[in-house]
Design an enzyme around this catalytic site. Sequence first.
Site, PDB file in Angstrom:
ATOM      1  N   THR A 127      -6.270  36.751  36.872  1.00  0.00           N
ATOM      2  CA  THR A 127      -6.765  36.469  38.217  1.00  0.00           C
ATOM      3  C   THR A 127      -6.929  34.976  38.447  1.00  0.00           C
ATOM      4  OG1 THR A 127      -8.714  36.724  39.661  1.00  0.00           O
ATOM      5  CG2 THR A 127      -9.092  36.845  37.311  1.00  0.00           C
ATOM      6  N   ASP A 128      -6.879  34.571  39.710  1.00  0.00           N
ATOM      7  CA  ASP A 128      -7.143  33.168  40.037  1.00  0.00           C
ATOM      8  C   ASP A 128      -8.617  32.808  39.882  1.00  0.00           C
ATOM      9  OD1 ASP A 128      -8.103  34.603  42.208  1.00  0.00           O
ATOM     10  OD2 ASP A 128      -7.051  33.432  43.727  1.00  0.00           O
ATOM     11  N   GLU A 129      -9.475  33.808  39.731  1.00  0.00           N
ATOM     12  CA  GLU A 129     -10.910  33.538  39.639  1.00  0.00           C
ATOM     13  C   GLU A 129     -11.288  32.807  38.347  1.00  0.00           C
ATOM     14  OE1 GLU A 129     -13.726  36.462  40.968  1.00  0.00           O
ATOM     15  OE2 GLU A 129     -12.159  37.590  42.024  1.00  0.00           O
ATOM     16  N   TYR A 152     -17.332  38.687  35.535  1.00  0.00           N
ATOM     17  CA  TYR A 152     -15.962  39.198  35.638  1.00  0.00           C
ATOM     18  C   TYR A 152     -14.941  38.125  35.299  1.00  0.00           C
ATOM     19  CZ  TYR A 152     -11.480  40.011  37.896  1.00  0.00           C
ATOM     20  OH  TYR A 152     -10.138  40.081  38.151  1.00  0.00           O
ATOM     21  N   LYS A 156     -12.240  37.739  32.091  1.00  0.00           N
ATOM     22  CA  LYS A 156     -10.791  37.607  32.248  1.00  0.00           C
ATOM     23  C   LYS A 156     -10.295  36.305  31.615  1.00  0.00           C
ATOM     24  CE  LYS A 156      -8.149  39.827  33.951  1.00  0.00           C
ATOM     25  NZ  LYS A 156      -7.275  40.875  33.340  1.00  0.00           N
TER      26      LYS A 156
END
Length: 324
Positions: A127-129, A152, A156
Amino acid sequence: MITGGAGFIGANLVLHWLRHHPDDLVVNFDALTYAGNLANLEDVKNLPNYRFFHGDLRNAMEISKAFSEHNIEAVIHLAAESHVDRSIHSPADFIETNVTGTFNLLETAREFWGDELSKHRILHVSTDEVYGSLGSSGKFLESTPYAPNSPYSSSKAASDHLVRAWHHTYGMNVVTTNCSNNYGPYQFPEKLIPLLINNCAQNLPIPVYGDGENIRDWLFVLDHCKGIDLVYHNGRLGETYNIGGGNEKTNIYIANKICEILDKLVPKNRSYKQHICFVEDRAGHDRRYAIDASKIENELGWMAEENFESGIVKTVKWYLKKYI
């Protein structure tokens, strides 16, 4: 093997793969948690090149059994706990699935493939997060330093680092993708877009965090599947590719847009916008995400085919037909 193949992106990817690679045997490895739904794959369940394996990444023996029974030759790793709000309240679940689960998968693959490890590819979907939050300008590059701000995104980020380390230490054939916010068919209704559609249909409040000005880059899920396909087949060994839709929208824009579409498709005596309400902001809420997808565009020829204005109409119509 596609892990998490009964989830939102996973189900779309399974359908994409069966459609575009009919000679491949697709094994869907999924724990069927709350976000997994085999009804998403009802139309393909009896195809001769599709198998479902009910397994949990937290259990290494179940992964090993899937590898042995189906002679797994490659993995696209999508399975993950992914809802930020849930990670704030139950972070242990995210560590166990996203970190330990990824570790179990890598180690099982390393043991099963042995001396031929480099011949078998694992594509890890992230994810870009993991990059944290942006200011008013700039975009995430593959070289952007990691700065995760939620349980989260930190889980990741940890899984991304494991994949990188198994490549550099053991010679594992890996590629990683980091995507922006996905939307489209089959998404569980806890996520923003299906939640808003569902609440509108039931005349429930439409909650928007804070001032509604948090910005996300939205990617239609089928465009994401095409990107995964390209990276799996043509991505350079050990590389990371960012996949973004180039559609930066504020949360309040999303809410208003969905209401406007519903006002046209299923009008009521007053606008759905009357249900929009602002709620207390989420802890550690990142302000803005935006992806620079030039690497996958220039190297692999990928382009997002769906713009947000067309994709959101398709998405609303799908949920109206499927669930409402």
